[in-house]
Design an enzyme around this catalytic site. Structure first.
Site, PDB file in Angstrom:
ATOM      1  CG  PHE C 118      -2.258  36.347 -14.217  1.00  0.00           C
ATOM      2  CD1 PHE C 118      -2.412  35.751 -15.617  1.00  0.00           C
ATOM      3  CD2 PHE C 118      -1.420  37.239 -13.928  1.00  0.00           C
ATOM      4  CE1 PHE C 118      -1.872  36.492 -16.613  1.00  0.00           C
ATOM      5  CE2 PHE C 118      -0.530  37.842 -15.046  1.00  0.00           C
ATOM      6  CZ  PHE C 118      -0.841  37.518 -16.319  1.00  0.00           C
ATOM      7  CD  GLN C 232       5.081  42.606  -9.472  1.00  0.00           C
ATOM      8  OE1 GLN C 232       4.464  43.159 -10.561  1.00  0.00           O
ATOM      9  NE2 GLN C 232       4.385  41.988  -8.339  1.00  0.00           N
ATOM     10  CG  HIS C 234       7.349  39.820 -14.591  1.00  0.00           C
ATOM     11  ND1 HIS C 234       7.598  38.500 -15.068  1.00  0.00           N
ATOM     12  CD2 HIS C 234       6.269  39.896 -14.848  1.00  0.00           C
ATOM     13  CE1 HIS C 234       6.326  37.994 -15.394  1.00  0.00           C
ATOM     14  NE2 HIS C 234       5.368  38.806 -15.328  1.00  0.00           N
ATOM     15  CG  LEU C 244       6.716  40.746 -19.127  1.00  0.00           C
ATOM     16  CD1 LEU C 244       7.242  40.450 -17.833  1.00  0.00           C
ATOM     17  CD2 LEU C 244       5.094  41.278 -19.219  1.00  0.00           C
ATOM     18  CD  GLU C 247       2.269  36.208 -12.772  1.00  0.00           C
ATOM     19  OE1 GLU C 247       2.925  37.086 -12.478  1.00  0.00           O
ATOM     20  OE2 GLU C 247       1.165  36.162 -12.035  1.00  0.00           O
ATOM     21  NE  ARG C 281       3.662  39.306 -12.085  1.00  0.00           N
ATOM     22  CZ  ARG C 281       3.055  40.305 -12.883  1.00  0.00           C
ATOM     23  NH1 ARG C 281       3.358  41.590 -12.605  1.00  0.00           N
ATOM     24  NH2 ARG C 281       2.266  39.931 -13.944  1.00  0.00           N
ATOM     25  CG  HIS C 349       6.710  44.017 -14.235  1.00  0.00           C
ATOM     26  ND1 HIS C 349       6.721  44.031 -15.504  1.00  0.00           N
ATOM     27  CD2 HIS C 349       5.299  43.539 -13.836  1.00  0.00           C
ATOM     28  CE1 HIS C 349       5.577  43.820 -16.189  1.00  0.00           C
ATOM     29  NE2 HIS C 349       4.668  43.459 -15.315  1.00  0.00           N
ATOM     30  NE  ARG C 384       1.384  44.870 -10.969  1.00  0.00           N
ATOM     31  CZ  ARG C 384       1.353  44.462 -12.123  1.00  0.00           C
ATOM     32  NH1 ARG C 384       0.260  44.177 -12.633  1.00  0.00           N
ATOM     33  NH2 ARG C 384       2.281  44.251 -12.865  1.00  0.00           N
TER      34      ARG C 384
HETATM   35  C1  LIG Z   1       5.806  44.668 -20.033  1.00  0.00           C
HETATM   36  C2  LIG Z   1       4.808  44.994 -19.010  1.00  0.00           C
HETATM   37  C3  LIG Z   1       3.647  43.907 -18.871  1.00  0.00           C
HETATM   38  C4  LIG Z   1       2.572  44.113 -18.190  1.00  0.00           C
HETATM   39  N1  LIG Z   1       1.626  43.062 -18.042  1.00  0.00           N
HETATM   40  C5  LIG Z   1       0.684  43.651 -17.152  1.00  0.00           C
HETATM   41  C6  LIG Z   1      -0.604  42.679 -17.267  1.00  0.00           C
HETATM   42  O1  LIG Z   1      -0.449  41.611 -17.866  1.00  0.00           O
HETATM   43  N2  LIG Z   1      -1.590  42.703 -16.176  1.00  0.00           N
HETATM   44  C7  LIG Z   1      -1.833  43.932 -15.560  1.00  0.00           C
HETATM   45  O2  LIG Z   1      -2.431  44.013 -14.851  1.00  0.00           O
HETATM   46  N3  LIG Z   1      -0.765  44.692 -15.744  1.00  0.00           N
HETATM   47  C8  LIG Z   1       0.604  44.678 -16.449  1.00  0.00           C
HETATM   48  N4  LIG Z   1       1.456  45.501 -16.408  1.00  0.00           N
HETATM   49  C9  LIG Z   1       1.372  46.802 -15.664  1.00  0.00           C
HETATM   50  C10 LIG Z   1       0.463  47.792 -16.243  1.00  0.00           C
HETATM   51  O3  LIG Z   1       0.616  47.727 -17.630  1.00  0.00           O
HETATM   52  C11 LIG Z   1       0.899  49.232 -16.049  1.00  0.00           C
HETATM   53  O4  LIG Z   1       0.768  49.227 -14.775  1.00  0.00           O
HETATM   54  C12 LIG Z   1      -0.342  49.801 -16.589  1.00  0.00           C
HETATM   55  O5  LIG Z   1      -0.532  50.038 -17.869  1.00  0.00           O
HETATM   56  C13 LIG Z   1       0.018  51.454 -16.274  1.00  0.00           C
HETATM   57  O6  LIG Z   1      -1.007  52.188 -17.010  1.00  0.00           O
HETATM   58  P1  LIG Z   1      -0.986  53.939 -16.642  1.00  0.00           P
HETATM   59  O7  LIG Z   1      -2.276  54.399 -17.491  1.00  0.00           O
HETATM   60  O8  LIG Z   1      -1.002  53.988 -15.295  1.00  0.00           O
HETATM   61  O9  LIG Z   1       0.318  54.232 -17.175  1.00  0.00           O
HETATM   62  P2  LIG Z   1       1.060  54.366 -18.844  1.00  0.00           P
HETATM   63  O10 LIG Z   1       0.421  53.294 -19.787  1.00  0.00           O
HETATM   64  O11 LIG Z   1       2.460  54.135 -18.646  1.00  0.00           O
HETATM   65  O12 LIG Z   1       0.696  55.777 -19.321  1.00  0.00           O
HETATM   66  C14 LIG Z   1       1.412  56.530 -18.862  1.00  0.00           C
HETATM   67  C15 LIG Z   1       1.100  58.109 -19.913  1.00  0.00           C
HETATM   68  O13 LIG Z   1       1.538  59.255 -19.144  1.00  0.00           O
HETATM   69  C16 LIG Z   1       2.018  60.119 -19.956  1.00  0.00           C
HETATM   70  N5  LIG Z   1       3.188  60.663 -19.531  1.00  0.00           N
HETATM   71  C17 LIG Z   1       3.982  60.338 -18.657  1.00  0.00           C
HETATM   72  N6  LIG Z   1       4.699  61.310 -18.283  1.00  0.00           N
HETATM   73  C18 LIG Z   1       4.318  62.437 -18.647  1.00  0.00           C
HETATM   74  C19 LIG Z   1       4.811  63.838 -18.556  1.00  0.00           C
HETATM   75  N7  LIG Z   1       5.696  64.233 -18.127  1.00  0.00           N
HETATM   76  N8  LIG Z   1       3.972  64.611 -19.430  1.00  0.00           N
HETATM   77  C20 LIG Z   1       2.670  64.324 -20.160  1.00  0.00           C
HETATM   78  N9  LIG Z   1       2.484  62.832 -20.270  1.00  0.00           N
HETATM   79  C21 LIG Z   1       3.217  62.118 -19.668  1.00  0.00           C
HETATM   80  C22 LIG Z   1       2.773  59.067 -21.068  1.00  0.00           C
HETATM   81  O14 LIG Z   1       2.608  59.764 -22.268  1.00  0.00           O
HETATM   82  C23 LIG Z   1       1.573  58.059 -21.181  1.00  0.00           C
HETATM   83  O15 LIG Z   1       0.466  58.324 -21.981  1.00  0.00           O
HETATM   84  C24 LIG Z   1       2.638  45.324 -17.098  1.00  0.00           C
HETATM   85  C25 LIG Z   1       3.674  46.187 -17.377  1.00  0.00           C
HETATM   86  C26 LIG Z   1       4.517  46.036 -18.448  1.00  0.00           C
HETATM   87  C27 LIG Z   1       5.686  47.110 -18.322  1.00  0.00           C
END
Ligand SMILES: Cc1cc2nc3c(=O)[nH]c(=O)nc-3n(C[C@H](O)[C@H](O)[C@H](O)COP(=O)(O)OP(=O)(O)OC[C@H]3O[C@@H](n4cnc5c(N)ncnc54)[C@H](O)[C@@H]3O)c2cc1C
Ligand code: SF4
Ligand code: F3S
Ligand code: FES
Lengths: 250, 119, 572, 146
Positions: C118, C232, C234, C244, C247, C281, C349, C384
């Site tokens: 990566f 960030q 991407h 996306l 990577e 990135r 991203h 990141r």
């Molecule tokens: C397309 C894409 C690809 C990625 N690929 C990678 C990768 O390969 N490797 C890597 O390490 N990272 C990757 N990332 C980054 C990583 O996926 C995210 O940073 C990570 O998944 C975030 O997880 P989280 O649990 O913080 O939030 P999320 O999974 O975004 O979850 C947020 C949660 O909060 C809830 N929520 C939000 N607001 C409210 C509210 N007001 N009231 C109640 N609930 C709420 C939502 O319902 C959801 O359940 C990628 C990101 C994207 C967008």
């Protein structure tokens, strides 16, 4: 692609439980872009024409599973379906076989209960400690359940399955596929427990192999295969249970 | 009743499944010859003269095949009829209809054994 | 009368971080009552869209030191090194747990977990499950969480305000989207795990739910948002949709090619050295922008783009390792990467910044914890490394769960009356917004203008003038937002109301991003200024803290924890 | 156009928290589009039931003596029976083709320690069985051997 001239008419199901006795249809004629998905059109309607239209969506890349609707009578992920394949009039409705909460939003709690009931988690007689490191699993063993682990819980299969429509207890294609996925995972020891569920009311034998679930699955999970494999395993498990009665806590 | 049905479901499904699989495999030839070819005179009727039919039907393999030709389609049929019934909105009456259909298949199966023993 | 429910811990967010927190608390105390509040069903959380992988040291030829150093260097030395140490040490255990819970990691022939290269990582240390890693991790976590009855889900509940009493957070007011009712969900501690805020930009890999809600909740409750200027980009998103292309395509050996057919990362000096496509990135995104500016791009209806070429990997490898990339390319841009290069351009991203937390995931507000993308524990600094954030969600999600549990054990319930009153106020505010017909503004117009100004002021390359301009515009937009009119007054599943609430949050976040950016007069990691192109450790080796103030955001500084590696020039 | 599905289809165990509109069947169910094949497949249940009983009758008659048996042969010659058998043959072949197409994927990846053969092989085996048994039975019944 800046051809903003082309127009399509969207006939959308509307239902507001506080105002409407029953669902009704509403038409919107809007300009569309050649590369739009069905969801883009809904978003256009919501932003520019009618802010009261309600539907679920999030990832717009066919992986979160929230945007399933009936498009011209077929269950589809609206963020995945190109608009260009449809004619001048596109009919969009809520997923069939589900109670309708509002407009294009369906009741998903029933599905959540079904999903939970198949015990979709690894069951082991003795949990492995973190320190022991990852379990081994050969690529071939992984391959055995891989396809069934691809379900995004979009519930399109439920909208297509005639048994779901008529037997409320039926666990349904996706839930069974997810349960079966664990049962055939080389790391899992819970098949017997899940077989109990599968043989229970609304279990695998309710499926009449319509195969419609697999026809509409946007992720090629082939839930019909999973359900019918699960039948097979449930029967074998039942038959061996007859021959070799299982001990209480074996 | 519901409980009993559930308990028997694996067995019913096995019979049903074999009804589709082996039932179809066996029925094709039967329907072809007994149902069509002989009546239409494509095959001379004495192919299944009483004596020959007796000979074939009293052989152990013949008996097994005949048993399969009766029992398996019955269960396939009963189970599918139940599904048709459910598919057309009969879930509420399934507790009545399902036992009736299966009873039909079961009694047919018992009669089949008797009939085959009688040959 | 407002409905009140009581739990030990309230978790807002059902993505990787929130679910991991819930399970972590349950592991210690199976009887703890946990409320899991999420605005979408947990398996719809945007973690689901992560493609590439999650980093943790497992290989023989790898070690914690290397992972830590890669991360420090990737962060442009703005990460806290004690945090990184904890992170790299706990990472393998966390990914192993996921394995035990059934995550279908891709495997080597001998049955061990496979890893891939990566960007910015010095060896193959990214665990993967084809290119559907986030999807598999999220579903594994969610399904695992279903076995615990003590985790009570509040699905499709939108948290609108933190309830604070006697200086301690005691719960949250949440709009039940289904019924339109605001209810009060109380706990003795609370974890925010609401994910990122990419939706403040027009062109992003983020889904529609990533509107920075949790960041705004904390910000409004007086907690600082940290390092929000670091956004960030991407390098490889699809023009138009911003979807996306992971990577991992480059990790598996894909090339970036300009319109002259040149693999420019190897032929020109963009600071990535021999890493080429596997550089970090921020650098690759800048390189692409420079190529485009030099006129070596293709042009299309959605602006200029370059090519990501996978053809030399061959169909077998693409099918086995990158099936989703192929599926996405075919569906969303009509290109089969087996036969054609994929058009790509840099796309917003990930938010390096977020709710300011310490190494225990605690914030400055007693009882409030944060983890995942909405938090900034200072693991990612100014940039990141790909595949660190999924692991971060697990490591610090678990920490948040454990620490929130011990806080809950030692804390009181607070005054229910006071909390109920706050809930009622909040319910009144939400009710007033629902179907608010008076006003000359449209949500979609405000969103459009927000997008425009964020792109112009806080893009890959920034200058003082436009950043200031953006800060001013966002402030104006907040004024216009107060005048917004809504068409939908229905109680049931009012998505326009939800969008309006989200818009309020996005404006908060945009304001913080623009103001934090405008104040950092150097170039570091993802924050790149044309007017001051160099890093300035003398004056800017600190974290930006941004506090809510009715008069406008207030900025403070916070030191960076070094300790092991001193800042040095970042060259690969 | 669409009709109501079972009123409780996909409903949660506790009644929904707001009033819902009843679930609708897919527009094309039961006779439109792909559903036609499914519904016909299930409807072959009637054919199989009748066939099962017809064979039962025949076997019973065989045990009842020559006259009864000849009666069966005679009866089979009537247009009614010939027509039925013609339809039945189509039905049976339809069931075979549809079901054998599905059958391979219904095999679990492993049955105990045994791995079933690859799907195309299963399919080939099924057709071989079908054609083989049909040929054998036909020849035997038609007096070709034995
Ligand atoms: C397309 C894409 C690809 C990625 N690929 C990678 C990768 O390969 N490797 C890597 O390490 N990272 C990757 N990332 C980054 C990583 O996926 C995210 O940073 C990570 O998944 C975030 O997880 P989280 O649990 O913080 O939030 P999320 O999974 O975004 O979850 C947020 C949660 O909060 C809830 N929520 C939000 N607001 C409210 C509210 N007001 N009231 C109640 N609930 C709420 C939502 O319902 C959801 O359940 C990628 C990101 C994207 C967008
Ligand atoms: S099996 Fe397919 S159609 Fe059904 S929920 Fe899963 S992904 Fe959707
Ligand atoms: S459509 Fe339904 S009947 Fe079975 S094969 Fe699929 S679950
Ligand atoms: S919006 Fe996520 S699947 Fe369509």
């Amino acid at each position: 692609m800046s051809d903003g001239q082309q127009k399509k008419t969207f006939v959308v199901t509307r239902f507001d439980p506080d105002r409407d006795e029953a669902p009704r249809k509403q038409s919107y004629e809007i300009p569309v872009q050649p590369d739009w998905k069905v969801l883009d059109a809904l978003n256009f309607i919501k932003d520019e024409v009618d802010g009261t239209l309600s539907y679920r969506w999030s990832c717009r890349m066919a992986v979160c599973g929230s945007c399933g609707m009936m498009v011209n009578g077929e269950p589809r992920l609206t963020c995945k379906e190109a608009l260009s394949q449809y004619g001048d009039t596109v009919d969009v409705g809520p997923l069939a076989n589900f109670p309708v909460v509002r407009d294009l939003v369906i009741e998903a709690d029933g599905f959540m209960e079904k999903l939970t009931s198949v015990k979709p988690w690894i069951i082991r007689a003795k949990e492995r400690a973190v320190e022991e490191g990852p379990m081994r699993q050969s690529p071939a063993e992984h391959e055995e359940f891989k396809q069934f682990s691809l379900c995004i819980n979009c519930m399109l299969c439920y909208s297509a399955c005639p048994v779901v429509a008529n037997e409320p207890e039926f666990l349904g294609p996706a839930a069974i596929a997810v349960g079966h996925r664990y049962s055939i995972d080389s790391r899992d020891e819970g098949a017997a427990e899940r077989n109990e569920v599968f043989r229970g009311e609304g279990g695998v034998f309710s499926c009449s192999f319509a195969n419609e679930c697999s026809e509409v699955c946007p992720k090629n999970v082939d839930p019909a295969a999973a359900v019918n494999q699960a039948k097979f395993n449930a029967v074998i498990d039942w038959a061996t249970g007859l021959v070799l009665p299982r001990g209480g806590d074996e | 009743m519901k409980h009993l049905l559930l308990k028997l479901e694996p067995l019913i499904w096995l019979l049903f499944g074999q009804g589709i699989l082996l039932g179809t495999v066996l029925l094709t030839g039967w329907v072809l010859v007994v149902g069509l070819a002989i009546p239409l005179g494509i095959v001379p009727a004495d192919a299944l003269s009483y004596e020959r039919a007796q000979m074939l039907g009293s052989h152990i393999i013949g008996r097994v095949i005949l048993l399969g030709l009766i029992v398996l389609p019955l269960w396939k049929g009963a189970h599918h009829m139940r599904h048709i019934f459910l598919d057309f909105g009969g879930a509420k009456r399934d507790v009545l209809v399902a036992p009736l259909l299966y009873l039909l298949a079961a009694s047919g199966s018992v009669l089949a054994v008797v009939a085959i023993v009688r040959i | 009368m407002i409905e009140v429910s009581r739990h030990d811990i309230v978790i807002v967010g059902g993505g990787a971080a929130g679910l991991r927190a819930a399970v972590a608390a349950t592991e210690i105390d199976p009887d703890v009552s946990i409320a899991l509040v999420s605005k979408v069903y947990p398996m719809r959380s945007h973690t689901v869209s992560a493609e590439g992988g999650a980093a943790a040291v497992v290989r023989e030829d790898d070690n914690f030191e290397m992972h830590a150093y890669d991360t420090v260097k990737g962060s442009d030395f703005l990460a806290d090194q004690d945090v990184i140490r904890t992170f790299v040490e706990q990472a393998p255990g966390e990914l192993t747990l996921l394995e035990h819970w059934g995550c279908p990691w891709s495997r080597n022939e001998d049955g061990t977990v496979a890893t891939r290269a990566f960007g910015g990582m010095s060896t193959k240390r990214t665990w993967y499950a084809a290119d559907k890693v986030g999807f598999h991790m999220l579903h594994t976590l969610f399904q695992h969480s279903l076995r615990f009855d003590n985790i009570v889900r509040y699905d499709e509940h939108f948290a609108t305000r933190l309830l604070v009493d006697e200086g301690t957070v005691r719960g949250v007011a949440a709009l039940d989207i289904r019924t339109g009712v605001v209810r009060v969900v109380l706990g003795r501690s609370l974890i925010l795990a609401t994910g990122g805020a990419g939706k403040i930009f027009p062109f992003t890999t983020n889904g529609s739910i990533k509107t920075g809600d949790g960041m705004s909740l904390a910000y409004r409750a007086g907690v600082a948002l940290k390092d929000m200027e670091f956004v960030q980009y991407h390098p490889t998103g699809l023009p138009g949709t911003g979807i996306l292309i992971t990577e991992a395509t480059r990790g598996e050996g894909g090339y970036l090619i300009n319109a002259e057919g040149e693999r420019f990362l190897t032929t020109r000096d963009y600071g990535v050295g021999s890493k080429a496509e596997l550089g970090p990135r921020d650098m690759i995104s800048r390189a692409i922008i420079q190529e485009l500016e030099a006129g070596r791009g293709f042009s299309g209806p959605y602006g200029d783009y370059l090519h990501l070429d996978l053809r030399h990997l061959g169909e077998a490898k693409i099918v086995a390792r990158l099936p989703m990339v192929r599926e996405i390319s075919k569906i969303y841009i009509g290109v089969d990467p087996v036969h054609e290069p994929i058009p790509i351009r840099p796309v917003v991203h990930y938010m390096m910044g977020g709710i300011d937390t310490d190494i225990t995931a605690a914030t400055s507000l007693p009882g409030l914890y944060a983890a995942g993308e909405c938090a900034s524990v200072s693991l990612n600094g100014a940039n990141r490394l790909g595949s660190n954030s999924l692991t971060e969600c697990l490591v610090f999600g678990a920490a948040a769960g454990r620490n929130a549990l011990s806080f809950a054990k030692g804390s009181s319930e607070g005054s229910e009356d006071a909390l109920r009153r706050q809930g009622e106020e909040e319910a009144a505010r939400v009710a007033a917004l629902r179907g608010k017909q008076k006003g000359g503004e449209k949500l979609s117009r405000i969103r459009g203008d927000l997008h425009k100004t964020m792109e112009s002021g806080c893009g890959v390359y920034r200058v003082q003038e436009t950043m200031d301009e953006t800060a001013r515009t966002v402030a104006q937009l907040k004024g216009r937002y107060a005048d917004v009119a809504l068409e939908d007054s229905s109680a049931v599943f009012n998505t326009e109301l939800v969008a309006a609430l989200e818009m309020g949050n996005m404006l908060d976040i945009a304001e913080v991003v623009a103001n934090s950016a405008a104040a950092r007069n150097e170039s570091r990691g993802a924050h790149t200024r044309r007017d001051t192109p160099n890093r300035d450790d003398q004056n800017f080796l600190y974290h930006t803290l941004c506090y809510f103030d009715p008069a406008g955001p207030r900025l403070e500084k916070k030191g960076v924890t070094l300790g092991h590696w001193e800042p040095e020039e970042r060259k690969y | 156009m669409s009709r109501n599905a079972h009123p409780d289809a996909m409903a949660p165990s506790k009644p929904g928290r707001t009033r819902t509109a009843p679930p609708q069947l897919p527009d094309q169910f039961p006779f439109g589009g792909r559903y036609l094949a499914y519904t016909l497949f299930d409807l072959t249940g009637i054919l199989y039931l009748l066939l099962g009983f017809l064979v039962l009758c025949a076997v019973w008659s065989l045990g009842s003596g020559e006259a009864a048996w000849n009666g069966v042969l005679e009866r089979n010659r009537s247009m009614l029976y010939v027509g039925f058998h013609a339809i039945a043959l189509v039905g049976v072949i339809f069931v075979g083709i549809r079901f054998f197409g599905f059958f391979p994927k219904a095999q679990p990846p492993r049955i105990g320690p045994v791995k079933p053969p690859p799907k195309p092989v299963i399919l080939a085996m099924l057709y071989a069985l079908w054609i083989g048994v049909t040929a054998f039975l036909s020849i035997v019944l038609a007096g070709g051997i034995f």
